[in-house]
Design an enzyme around this catalytic site. Structure first.
Site, PDB file in Angstrom:
ATOM      1  N   ASP A 419      13.674  86.089  61.457  1.00 15.99           N
ATOM      2  CA  ASP A 419      14.081  85.695  60.115  1.00 15.99           C
ATOM      3  C   ASP A 419      15.167  84.628  60.245  1.00 15.99           C
ATOM      4  OD1 ASP A 419      14.408  85.779  57.297  1.00 15.99           O
ATOM      5  OD2 ASP A 419      16.099  87.138  57.542  1.00 15.99           O
ATOM      6  N   LYS A 420      15.481  83.945  59.148  1.00 18.18           N
ATOM      7  CA  LYS A 420      16.512  82.904  59.207  1.00 18.18           C
ATOM      8  C   LYS A 420      17.830  83.399  58.628  1.00 18.18           C
ATOM      9  CE  LYS A 420      16.818  79.641  56.190  1.00 18.18           C
ATOM     10  NZ  LYS A 420      18.237  79.799  55.788  1.00 18.18           N
ATOM     11  N   GLU A 504      25.830  80.213  44.420  1.00 18.25           N
ATOM     12  CA  GLU A 504      26.502  80.024  43.140  1.00 18.25           C
ATOM     13  C   GLU A 504      27.950  80.467  43.218  1.00 18.25           C
ATOM     14  OE1 GLU A 504      25.104  82.083  39.385  1.00 18.25           O
ATOM     15  OE2 GLU A 504      24.646  79.988  38.967  1.00 18.25           O
ATOM     16  N   PHE A 545      17.999  80.414  35.665  1.00 15.04           N
ATOM     17  CA  PHE A 545      17.164  80.031  36.809  1.00 15.04           C
ATOM     18  C   PHE A 545      15.996  81.003  36.974  1.00 15.04           C
ATOM     19  CE2 PHE A 545      16.162  81.229  41.155  1.00 15.04           C
ATOM     20  CZ  PHE A 545      15.730  80.029  41.689  1.00 15.04           C
ATOM     21  N   ARG A 601      22.878  72.693  52.675  1.00 10.29           N
ATOM     22  CA  ARG A 601      22.017  73.043  51.547  1.00 10.29           C
ATOM     23  C   ARG A 601      22.488  72.257  50.323  1.00 10.29           C
ATOM     24  NH1 ARG A 601      20.291  78.629  52.828  1.00 10.29           N
ATOM     25  NH2 ARG A 601      20.510  79.316  50.680  1.00 10.29           N
ATOM     26  N   THR A 681      10.563  82.299  57.338  1.00 14.79           N
ATOM     27  CA  THR A 681      11.581  82.326  56.298  1.00 14.79           C
ATOM     28  C   THR A 681      10.951  82.054  54.938  1.00 14.79           C
ATOM     29  OG1 THR A 681      13.615  81.260  55.521  1.00 14.79           O
ATOM     30  CG2 THR A 681      12.071  79.887  56.743  1.00 14.79           C
ATOM     31  N   ASP A 776      17.201  91.105  59.568  1.00 16.02           N
ATOM     32  CA  ASP A 776      18.382  91.849  59.131  1.00 16.02           C
ATOM     33  C   ASP A 776      18.230  92.461  57.745  1.00 16.02           C
ATOM     34  OD1 ASP A 776      18.445  89.340  57.793  1.00 16.02           O
ATOM     35  OD2 ASP A 776      20.567  89.653  57.355  1.00 16.02           O
TER      36      ASP A 776
END
Length: 1130
Positions: A419-420, A504, A545, A601, A681, A776
């Site tokens: 996973d990432k 956020e 969102f 990001r 991912t 995780d």
């Protein structure tokens, strides 16, 4: 919710509701022609009505509503013996030894076999065959007792409503329809409809880390009608809720009937099992779904090598049985002194001889192998648990081996699926850079609200803000402080933010530290501090969102009457909606590319001024869409599209999700060990690609291939629209796996948890490779369970991954040590143990085979009875066990410095068919030497006393002594890492052999047990002859000389390929390779994406205002008192 994916729309026909008394509604009788999913509060009998029964066996029926018990064990007191025996004898080896034990007892009743192999059956075979059965039963019984102890000590309680009050009840006794009361920090025992809570307007916060891996709190709301009328115990009512169970965490649709009215229910009203109540003192709920769980383990099949041994055993016994038939026909039937009074044919005697040899030679299939392997695996697991270099001090988290059966497979891993977020990264967001109006930009003593943990290195941005001259910069941070769904609480002069996503929260915190501080909000206002000046804005609409929109907006009325829309979102959706007159588009695009290349990001910020007439027309459409009964979300999205256009660009932010320490180095080391790493991912392509570069999974000298650009040669535009059959589906799967496995690294983006598991399954199916998955969060559980080995990281996303894993630790970098050190050692130790174990058993057992040619194939044993019994228990077990536990060819530092040493495990080079047959032929050679050299020495010999000790018993002692010296010195030659305990074990095994032999050959013990100990005085008499000692030395020397010679050639003249590869790589070369390559800018743009929460934000809650208003009749605490982030330890 562990049910099928199938969703149904079955609903109960509406019944006639009758008005209840003022004290609360009364139960109503429901009559329905369809058996949907219906629930009545406090009415367990309702769930057992005939329409809610389903067949489960022939004509037997049971209620479709499951109980709520959890079973973590397989057995109870009544089923333990039959079920445990069934489980044990599903293993072919145990079934074989049970059959052997039955055979022994049967043959004892046959006079011929009684005379031939009584001793072997009584002393040698019955005990070893019966012992493992007792061992497995006792071992399983111990596990059973431990499980029962854990379950008994971990019974969970909750309060259920039993008229007229709440009473404590066990989780297992909860039923559908029960009303339960939960308190702060309680785990939710079942899927529950929230009725009311102690917070204003029945707001309740839950932590879902154990379900979806997200650590941020989610809010749940009770319906207004239940919030107002179901606060007291006497008011708790009975409802109908219709919904078929499903296994989706993001969908629920139901209907609540109340006083002839129906109220819609959705996921915001549901609290799922496994969540935890946070920041809410007390709440009430109605159990909708209960769940019965089982947790089982799967046993591995026996190795194929044991099957091969069994085949060899059958062939050898058949050959000896044929020899017995011929011998009796030619010799035995003609010798008067061998006549036993039985008129049995030679064929029948050969048949009985076959079964006798099955008993005599059964040690060729070593039953003690199972016990020894389990001891070694247990010890290797303890070494992993005790490894301080895999201990994470910050969280006091050691490594944990949660299984003892997979240690050697850790040394054979070919593919790692990772996973990432939270696995490669820390899942902690930090505001790093921004671009404002085309300019790409921290002492916070001037800002009393600054977060002491916030770090930003560009002081020019601070100066620009404090000057208050750059309006676009001020507008940038004003947008960050206003356009969000963050909840706030002031606790001890400190602001505590609760955000729907880590990104956020990082943005609002950044605005706070630059002087634009979000202070509070109500249903229709939001208050911020702009450079120490408090300002309040009217919230006209909040456009939340979702995963399709990839953006959120807020429409505000400024104090001067202006109406402005602020919007933030992913660049791919924002650029499509920018006004042609928007400035800074190109320069912002360039900045986004730079940020993305630095693996940050990104998020675009923009605004739009709206006239009053335009807003009034849009607001009417928005209200109509808000009350739509069908496809409400789609209707709202269409309305949002009408206002989110012609936007003006302000700038962009860049957030860093920091890599964990040591991730690039770990990936580089694993890649040098020829371990292929796949990252799976849910992020978009650009984000996943950038993380690949930052963790050095991807490098600038690699050629990147994108899945969108690769199409099968046979595919046509028409093919994509037509359904594919199973053959074509499998063909595409094979093409995908073959193509992907040719790559040095693979990154799969936008994959769901189920797709992660499917990718792992495809590689296992078509590549037959040993796979490992590491993650995780709860969304990684499917992947972890599908792989051969699952590793869980105890990070920020709960313990679901750890609880489903085989191995667990706190940091990704520990994977290097787990594989290259513990995995490699475990594989080498187990292979060396198996090779030696098979060798020593072949050398021991085949002596009977050679002896058969001199005893008429009569199944007579070649050794003393007690030697046969104790050989694998006392005389040769300890040294090989210590080699399996402690041996090292190189230490841990060299194992990590030279990753190429891991290759033999991937290739299966240390134990395969070749190695097995080498051990077989080595055992055959040793057995030949052990038998024929003493046999030749005993021919026509004379002792010092003038007597000829050429008897069978003396020969047995000399052969046994030669064998003990040979096998113990052989393991000494195989040992690479000598310690005191290894040396002590070898010497102690030889000493124990002679000590026990002289004791059981003494006259004293023969007097006590004359029929059991029959070798009276043999050892003292035989071993006082010097030439017999010379015979033993000669036998041992000839047995070991070829081994010494071959080892010399292999290490000096013919080194292995692995030794050559590891020798070519010097530390200097490795250090040179560690130097990072200069950064290249001419690559394809890599744009990272803004990562919102997997669920919607708090817009619905904020717009409703229900979390702010107090109930007039009942005194309630301030809502901000419940908006705080409680550490997991609480």
């Amino acid at each position: 919710m562990p049910y099928s994916d199938d969703e149904t729309d079955d609903e109960l026909d509406p019944g006639s509701d009758e008005e209840g008394p003022p004290g609360g509604p009364q139960p109503e009788e429901i009559k329905s022609t369809e058996s949907g999913w219906s629930v009545k509060a406090n009415d367990r009998a309702f769930c057992n009505l005939p329409e809610f029964q389903k067949k489960y066996l022939l004509c037997l029926k049971k209620s479709k509503y499951a109980g709520n018990g959890i079973k973590t064990y397989k057995y109870n007191a009544l089923t333990f013996i039959p079920l445990n025996l069934f489980e044990q004898f599903k293993r072919v080896a145990n079934l074989y030894f049970l059959a052997l034990l039955i055979l022994q007892v049967s043959l004892l009743k046959t006079p011929l076999c009684y005379t031939l192999c009584y001793t072997a059956v009584l002393h040698r075979c019955a005990t070893p065959c019966a012992t493992p059965l007792c061992y497995t039963l006792c071992y399983t019984a111990e596990l059973h007792v431990l499980n029962m102890t854990k379950n008994g000590g971990g019974v969970k309680m909750t309060e259920t409503f039993s008229k007229p009050r709440f009473q404590e009840s066990k989780w297992m006794n909860i039923h559908v329809g029960d009303v339960v009361r939960l308190k702060k920090n309680d785990h939710i025992p079942a899927d529950i409809l929230l009725l009311s809570s102690s917070n204003p307007n029945s707001l309740c916060y839950v932590e879902t880390a154990e379900l979806d891996g997200e650590t941020n709190l989610k809010f749940k709301m009770g319906l207004k009608v239940t919030d107002e009328r179901l606060q007291e115990e006497g008011q708790l009512a009975q409802f109908d809720v219709c919904e078929e169970p499903n296994n989706r965490l993001d969908k629920f649709t139901g209907t609540m009937r109340w006083r002839k009215d129906e109220f819609p229910l959705d996921l915001d009203n549901m609290m799922l099992r496994g969540c935890r109540i946070r920041n809410t003192d007390e709440c009430h709920g109605l159990v909708i779904f209960a769940e019965r769980q089982w947790k089982n383990s799967i046993q591995k099949l026996i190795p194929s090598s044991l099957r091969q041994i069994f085949v060899i055993l059958i062939l050898v016994c058949a050959g000896l049985a044929i020899g017995n038939s011929f011998w009796y026909e030619e010799v035995g039937s003609r010798a008067w002194y061998l006549y036993d009074g039985k008129d049995q044919t030679a064929s029948y005697r050969g048949f009985l001889s076959f079964w006798g040899y099955i008993i005599v030679l059964n040690t060729m299939v070593p039953i003690s192998l199972y016990v020894s392997v389990e001891v070694i695996r247990l010890g290797q697991s303890k070494f992993i648990n005790w490894d301080l270099q895999m201990y994470y001090q910050e969280k006091d988290t050691p490594a944990k081996a949660r299984t003892t059966t997979l240690n050697e497979q850790l040394g054979q891993i070919e593919y790692v699926f990772s996973d990432k977020t939270g696995t490669l990264t820390q899942n902690i967001m930090a505001f790093k850079k921004c671009t404002i109006a085309g300019r790409t930009f921290v002492d916070f003593s001037w800002n009393k609200y600054a977060d002491s943990k916030f770090e930003y290195l560009d002081h020019s941005l601070v100066a620009c803000i404090r000057s208050k001259k750059d309006k676009e910069t001020l507008e940038f941070f004003k947008l960050l402080s206003l356009c969000h769904t963050v909840m706030v609480e002031q606790k001890e002069d400190e602001l505590v933010y609760q955000a729907a996503s880590p990104d956020e929260g990082a943005l609002v915190t950044a605005a706070r530290n630059f002087g634009f501080v979000f202070l509070s909000r109500t249903q229709d206002t939001i208050t911020i501090s702009e450079m120490d000046q408090e300002m309040t804005y009217e919230v006209l609409a909040l456009l939340d969102f979702n995963s399709d929109r990839k953006r959120m907006s807020i429409i505000l009325r400024f104090p001067d009457g202006r109406i402005r829309l602020y919007c933030k979102g992913a660049d791919t959706v924002i650029y499509e909606r920018l006004s042609p007159n928007s400035r800074h588009k190109e320069v912002t695009q360039t900045a986004l590319d730079i940020f993305a290349n630095q693996t940050l990001r990104t998020l675009c910020l923009c605004y739009k001024d709206i006239s009053k007439q335009e807003f009034d027309a849009w607001a009417k459409k928005h209200k109509d869409a808000s009350v739509a009964m069908g496809n409400r979300e789609a209707a709202l999205d269409r309305v949002y599209e009408q206002i989110e256009n012609n936007l003006m660009m302000i700038g962009a932010t860049a957030i860093e999700d920091k890599l964990q320490d040591g991730v690039p180095e770990t990936i580089a080391k694993l890649a040098k060990a020829d371990i292929k790493i796949w990252v799976l991912t849910g992020d978009k392509k650009e984000t996943a690609e950038n993380i690949g570069y930052s963790c050095e999974l991807l490098t600038d000298d690699m050629q990147i291939h994108y899945g969108d650009d690769i199409k099968p040669a046979s595919a046509t535009p028409q093919d994509s629209t037509q359904p594919i059959d199973d053959w074509e589906k499998e063909s595409r799967q094979v093409d995908f796996v073959n193509m992907a496995c040719e790559c040095e690294a693979v990154i799969c983006c936008r994959v769901t948890p189920k797709q992660k598991a499917n990718v792992v399954s495809l590689v296992k199916k078509y590549k037959k490779a040993v796979t490992l998955s590491i993650g995780d969060g709860a969304n990684d559980v499917n992947m972890i369970k599908t792989a051969d080995i699952g590793v869980g990281i105890s990070g920020q996303e709960g313990m679901q991954a750890v609880m489903s894993s085989d191995y667990a630790f706190a940091q990704f970098r520990y994977l290097e040590r787990l594989l290259l050190v513990h995995g490699r050692w475990s594989y080498i130790r187990m292979c060396k143990f198996l090779r030696y174990f098979f060798f020593k058993n072949f050398a021991f057992t085949l002596v009977h085979f050679w002896y058969s040619f001199f005893n008429g194939f009569s199944a007579q044993v070649a050794y003393e009875d007690w030697f046969i019994t104790l050989y694998n228990v006392m005389y040769s077990s300890l040294p090989v066990l210590l080699v399996g536990l402690l041996d090292q060819d190189v230490n841990d530092k060299l194992s990590r410095k030279f990753p190429k040493l891991y290759l033999p495990g991937q290739q299966g080079a240390l134990f395969n068919y070749k190695n097995f047959f080498i051990s077989l032929f080595h055992g055959i050679f040793t057995s030949l030497v052990v038998f024929f050299i003493p046999y030749g020495a005993f021919l026509q010999t004379m002792g010092q006393d003038g007597e000829a000790p050429s008897d069978y018993q003396s020969l047995a002692v000399v052969m046994a002594s030669s064998l003990i010296f040979t096998v113990n010195l052989q393991i000494s030659l195989e040992t690479s890492y000598w310690t005191f305990v290894n040396c002590f074990a070898v010497l102690c095994s030889i000493a124990i052999y002679f000590g026990i032999m002289f004791d059981i050959h003494s006259a004293g013990i023969h007097v006590i047990f004359p029929s059991t100990f029959t070798f009276t005085g043999v050892a003292p008499n035989a071993l006082r002859q010097p030439y017999l000692w010379l015979t033993i030395i000669l036998t041992v020397g000839i047995s070991l000389l070829p081994v010494i010679f071959i080892q010399f050639l292999c290490k000096t003249i013919w080194p292995s390929v692995e030794m050559e590869k590891s020798g070519k790589l010097h530390p200097e070369e490795e250090e040179e390779k560690k130097k990072p390559a200069p950064f290249q800018r001419d690559r394809r743009s890599r744009r990272s994406a803004y990562a919102f929460s997997h669920s919607r934000g708090y817009a619905d809650l904020i717009a409703s205002g229900r979390s702010i208003r107090r109930r007039p009749a009942v005194a309630r605490p301030d809502p901000r008192d419940s908006i705080t982030e409680v550490p997991p330890s609480q």
